[in-house]
Design a protein around this motif. Structure first.
Motif, PDB file in Angstrom:
ATOM      1  N   LEU A  45      -9.787  -1.414  10.364  1.00 51.17           N
ATOM      2  CA  LEU A  45      -8.800  -1.872  11.381  1.00 51.17           C
ATOM      3  C   LEU A  45      -8.465  -0.960  12.671  1.00 51.17           C
ATOM      4  O   LEU A  45      -8.129  -0.014  12.601  1.00 51.17           O
ATOM      5  CB  LEU A  45      -7.761  -1.560  10.114  1.00 51.17           C
ATOM      6  N   THR A  46      -7.508  -1.380  12.673  1.00 56.47           N
ATOM      7  CA  THR A  46      -7.180  -0.665  14.147  1.00 56.47           C
ATOM      8  C   THR A  46      -6.136  -0.196  14.305  1.00 56.47           C
ATOM      9  O   THR A  46      -5.032   0.151  12.506  1.00 56.47           O
ATOM     10  CB  THR A  46      -6.856  -1.732  15.580  1.00 56.47           C
ATOM     11  N   ASP A  47      -5.546   0.855  14.124  1.00 57.53           N
ATOM     12  CA  ASP A  47      -4.171   1.489  14.403  1.00 57.53           C
ATOM     13  C   ASP A  47      -2.933   0.721  13.979  1.00 57.53           C
ATOM     14  O   ASP A  47      -2.239   0.284  13.679  1.00 57.53           O
ATOM     15  CB  ASP A  47      -4.001   2.135  15.135  1.00 57.53           C
ATOM     16  N   GLU A  48      -3.202  -0.914  14.588  1.00 56.99           N
ATOM     17  CA  GLU A  48      -1.805  -1.275  15.098  1.00 56.99           C
ATOM     18  C   GLU A  48      -1.811  -2.098  13.737  1.00 56.99           C
ATOM     19  O   GLU A  48      -1.363  -2.473  13.106  1.00 56.99           O
ATOM     20  CB  GLU A  48      -1.985  -2.480  16.358  1.00 56.99           C
ATOM     21  N   GLU A  49      -2.977  -2.441  13.465  1.00 57.37           N
ATOM     22  CA  GLU A  49      -3.450  -3.373  11.830  1.00 57.37           C
ATOM     23  C   GLU A  49      -3.006  -2.111  10.269  1.00 57.37           C
ATOM     24  O   GLU A  49      -2.382  -2.842   9.518  1.00 57.37           O
ATOM     25  CB  GLU A  49      -4.765  -3.686  11.904  1.00 57.37           C
ATOM     26  N   LYS A  50      -3.474  -1.092  10.458  1.00 57.38           N
ATOM     27  CA  LYS A  50      -3.043  -0.034   9.767  1.00 57.38           C
ATOM     28  C   LYS A  50      -1.552  -0.714   9.499  1.00 57.38           C
ATOM     29  O   LYS A  50      -0.694   0.076   8.668  1.00 57.38           O
ATOM     30  CB  LYS A  50      -3.719   1.190   9.802  1.00 57.38           C
ATOM     31  N   LEU A  51      -0.792   0.129  10.565  1.00 58.84           N
ATOM     32  CA  LEU A  51       0.389   0.034  10.376  1.00 58.84           C
ATOM     33  C   LEU A  51       1.182  -1.669   9.787  1.00 58.84           C
ATOM     34  O   LEU A  51       1.927  -1.565   9.368  1.00 58.84           O
ATOM     35  CB  LEU A  51       0.963   0.449  12.167  1.00 58.84           C
ATOM     36  N   ARG A  52       0.321  -2.291  10.587  1.00 58.69           N
ATOM     37  CA  ARG A  52       0.755  -3.640   9.825  1.00 58.69           C
ATOM     38  C   ARG A  52       0.915  -4.051   8.203  1.00 58.69           C
ATOM     39  O   ARG A  52       1.438  -3.725   7.416  1.00 58.69           O
ATOM     40  CB  ARG A  52       0.309  -4.670  10.083  1.00 58.69           C
ATOM     41  N   GLU A  53      -0.609  -3.389   7.124  1.00 61.92           N
ATOM     42  CA  GLU A  53      -0.415  -2.860   6.217  1.00 61.92           C
ATOM     43  C   GLU A  53       0.543  -2.242   5.564  1.00 61.92           C
ATOM     44  O   GLU A  53       1.471  -3.011   5.211  1.00 61.92           O
ATOM     45  CB  GLU A  53      -2.132  -2.483   5.821  1.00 61.92           C
ATOM     46  N   LEU A  54       0.829  -0.503   6.316  1.00 64.97           N
ATOM     47  CA  LEU A  54       1.719   0.183   5.985  1.00 64.97           C
ATOM     48  C   LEU A  54       2.871  -0.749   5.686  1.00 64.97           C
ATOM     49  O   LEU A  54       3.991  -0.609   4.620  1.00 64.97           O
ATOM     50  CB  LEU A  54       1.668   1.137   6.802  1.00 64.97           C
ATOM     51  N   VAL A  55       3.571  -1.807   6.945  1.00 65.67           N
ATOM     52  CA  VAL A  55       4.800  -1.424   6.759  1.00 65.67           C
ATOM     53  C   VAL A  55       5.384  -3.358   6.195  1.00 65.67           C
ATOM     54  O   VAL A  55       6.114  -3.176   5.006  1.00 65.67           O
ATOM     55  CB  VAL A  55       5.228  -2.797   8.153  1.00 65.67           C
ATOM     56  N   ASP A  56       3.809  -3.779   5.260  1.00 64.66           N
ATOM     57  CA  ASP A  56       4.254  -4.670   4.313  1.00 64.66           C
ATOM     58  C   ASP A  56       4.057  -4.133   3.096  1.00 64.66           C
ATOM     59  O   ASP A  56       4.448  -4.637   2.018  1.00 64.66           O
ATOM     60  CB  ASP A  56       2.796  -4.868   4.084  1.00 64.66           C
ATOM     61  N   ILE A  57       3.921  -2.908   2.866  1.00 58.62           N
ATOM     62  CA  ILE A  57       4.051  -2.104   1.329  1.00 58.62           C
ATOM     63  C   ILE A  57       5.824  -1.889   1.554  1.00 58.62           C
ATOM     64  O   ILE A  57       6.639  -2.333   0.310  1.00 58.62           O
ATOM     65  CB  ILE A  57       3.714  -1.106   1.227  1.00 58.62           C
ATOM     66  N   THR A  58       6.471  -1.215   2.474  1.00 63.13           N
ATOM     67  CA  THR A  58       7.545  -0.533   2.978  1.00 63.13           C
ATOM     68  C   THR A  58       8.534  -2.085   3.313  1.00 63.13           C
ATOM     69  O   THR A  58       9.408  -2.028   2.149  1.00 63.13           O
ATOM     70  CB  THR A  58       7.741  -0.145   4.488  1.00 63.13           C
ATOM     71  N   GLU A  59       7.980  -3.079   3.815  1.00 58.44           N
ATOM     72  CA  GLU A  59       8.569  -4.424   3.085  1.00 58.44           C
ATOM     73  C   GLU A  59       8.920  -4.505   1.783  1.00 58.44           C
ATOM     74  O   GLU A  59      10.386  -5.314   1.748  1.00 58.44           O
ATOM     75  CB  GLU A  59       8.391  -5.435   4.217  1.00 58.44           C
ATOM     76  N   THR A  60       8.073  -5.162   1.302  1.00 56.01           N
ATOM     77  CA  THR A  60       8.341  -5.418   0.023  1.00 56.01           C
ATOM     78  C   THR A  60       9.397  -4.018  -0.732  1.00 56.01           C
ATOM     79  O   THR A  60      10.172  -5.122  -1.235  1.00 56.01           O
ATOM     80  CB  THR A  60       6.740  -5.615  -1.074  1.00 56.01           C
ATOM     81  N   ASN A  61       8.805  -3.178  -0.525  1.00 54.89           N
ATOM     82  CA  ASN A  61       9.987  -2.505  -1.471  1.00 54.89           C
ATOM     83  C   ASN A  61      11.258  -2.423  -1.112  1.00 54.89           C
ATOM     84  O   ASN A  61      12.490  -2.215  -1.784  1.00 54.89           O
ATOM     85  CB  ASN A  61       9.935  -0.958  -1.130  1.00 54.89           C
TER      86      ASN A  61
END
Length: 129
Positions: free
Chosen positions: A48-64
């Motif tokens: 993953l690129t840095d932006e894609e890694k950020l999007r994956e992290l955001v998915d977890i944060t958003e669910t919480n």
């Protein structure tokens, strides 16, 4: 809730996660050599690129964030869902159902009011008893 989410760090990605679903891993084509054919494989976190890694992290944060903003009774019904979009869609269905029941209750109250009669010196308590 969406307004609150927009104000958080990476708000654009957070709202996108709620409305459009989580980031999906793609596939990678590894070029072939003279002796091997090109291969297609599933993308991994390392790819993953840095932006894609950020999007994956955001998915977890958003669910919480979405789960924390729910009342306990609704939380119990949707906490088994894995991503914010599934939770968001389920909550929208529950809210639509509650709006209907509110309209039904209001209609019933108007019907009760139309048929209400009382006797002189009768209290509301004695009317219902």
């Amino acid at each position: 809730m969406l307004l609150y989410i927009k104000g958080k760090t990476n708000g654009k990605f957070l709202v996108n996660s709620v409305l459009n679903g989580p980031f999906q891993y793609g596939t990678i084509v590894e070029p072939g050599t003279e002796t091997t054919l090109a291969a297609v494989r599933a993308q991994t976190y390392i790819d993953l690129t840095d932006e894609e890694k950020l999007r994956e992290l955001v998915d977890i944060t958003e669910t919480n964030i979405v789960l924390q903003g729910l009342p306990q009774d609704i939380y119990n019904l949707v906490n088994h869902n894995q991503d914010a979009k599934q939770i968001w869609d389920r909550v929208k269905l529950f809210i639509q159902g509650s709006e209907l029941s509110f309209q039904e209750r209001e209609s019933k109250l108007y019907d009760d009011f139309d048929t209400f009669t009382s006797m002189p010196r009768e209290t509301i308590h004695s009317y219902y008893m």
